[in-house]
Scaffold this active site. Structure first.
Site, mmCIF file in Angstrom:
data_model
loop_
_atom_site.group_PDB
_atom_site.id
_atom_site.type_symbol
_atom_site.label_atom_id
_atom_site.label_comp_id
_atom_site.label_asym_id
_atom_site.label_seq_id
_atom_site.Cartn_x
_atom_site.Cartn_y
_atom_site.Cartn_z
ATOM 1 N N ASP A 282 78.194 20.356 46.952
ATOM 2 C CA ASP A 282 77.504 21.631 46.973
ATOM 3 C C ASP A 282 78.442 22.626 47.665
ATOM 4 O O ASP A 282 79.472 22.234 48.227
ATOM 5 C CB ASP A 282 76.190 21.480 47.747
ATOM 6 C CG ASP A 282 75.448 22.785 47.902
ATOM 7 O OD1 ASP A 282 75.279 23.500 46.896
ATOM 8 O OD2 ASP A 282 75.061 23.107 49.036
ATOM 9 N N ASP B 268 77.210 26.420 49.165
ATOM 10 C CA ASP B 268 76.511 27.192 50.195
ATOM 11 C C ASP B 268 75.781 26.270 51.166
ATOM 12 O O ASP B 268 74.925 25.483 50.766
ATOM 13 C CB ASP B 268 75.509 28.148 49.543
ATOM 14 C CG ASP B 268 76.193 29.266 48.783
ATOM 15 O OD1 ASP B 268 76.772 30.148 49.424
ATOM 16 O OD2 ASP B 268 76.161 29.236 47.535
#
Length: 228
Positions: free
Chosen positions: A8, A10
């Site tokens: 991922d 953020d």
């Protein structure tokens, strides 16, 4: 056997999520309101689940408008983000992955321009062999589309991909894709209940990649490992 790593962005690599929460929290406070953490976290790692600007504008009877609040947010958020470092252990773990010959990609509910800009800013673009973002799939997290698309791009079966995530929505997406997941929650969400994962860390600096891989491999460890 783990043959690829999917990250991922953020919150995991660069903690934009805490900056988001704190910036909106300050804006809410300046209008005599409190940003509900439980309400805000519903939108972390996905798109459209919670709009802080719309929520605050509605509480205030439409003045200021959601658009005006977003303009205020963007300036403050940008200033805070430019001064923020990567999360602990990110660069070291990426270097270890590269040294082990593992392909690494990013799968994010954000768009490519957003992620590419921050990767370039922090000079870590060269570690990644690809990207999958919201423009590449029909549904973002918690749907499995992003992770399945990343797996297909790499040509590695989902069961042989290891996901690194910070948000419950992202962890659900990894599970739905049939991938094992290492949870690395951001501090602002440290007390939030998480879906079942293969391993939970405080930061990516907690243990070397070789140990992480040994602990999540079902031949070496249980499918669900206790909290670290």
């Amino acid at each position: 056997m783990i043959r690829a790593l999917i990250f991922d962005f953020d919150g995991l690599i660069f903690d934009t999520e805490t900056i988001d929460f704190e910036t909106w929290g300050a804006i809410y406070a300046s209008h005599g309101q409190v940003l509900d953490h439980a309400q805000w976290i519903v939108g972390v790692g996905t798109r459209g689940a919670f709009d802080a600007a719309v929520e605050l504008s509605q509480r205030l009877g439409g003045q200021p408008s959601a658009e005006e609040l977003r303009e205020l947010f963007v300036g403050r958020y940008r200033t805070a983000s430019l001064a923020a470092p990567l999360r602990p252990g990110v660069v070291a773990l990426l270097q270890q992955g590269r040294d082990m010959g593992l392909p690494m990609v990013i799968a994010s509910s954000s768009d490519r321009g957003w992620v590419d800009g921050w990767l370039a800013h922090h000079e870590i673009s060269h570690f990644f062999q690809g990207f999958r973002g919201r423009e590449d799939v029909a549904h973002v997290k918690p749907a499995p589309d992003l992770y399945l698309s990343a797996s297909a791009m790499l040509g590695v079966p989902p069961a042989e991909c290891l996901v690194f995530e910070d948000s419950p929505n992202g962890m659900r997406a990894a599970a739905a894709a049939g991938m094992r997941c290492v949870a690395v929650p951001i501090p602002v969400n440290a007390g939030v209940a998480l879906p079942p994962v293969a391993l939970r860390l405080g930061t990516l600096a907690d243990m070397p990649l070789a140990e992480i891989l040994a602990r999540v491999d079902p031949a070496e460890a249980p499918a669900i490992i206790g909290q670290k």
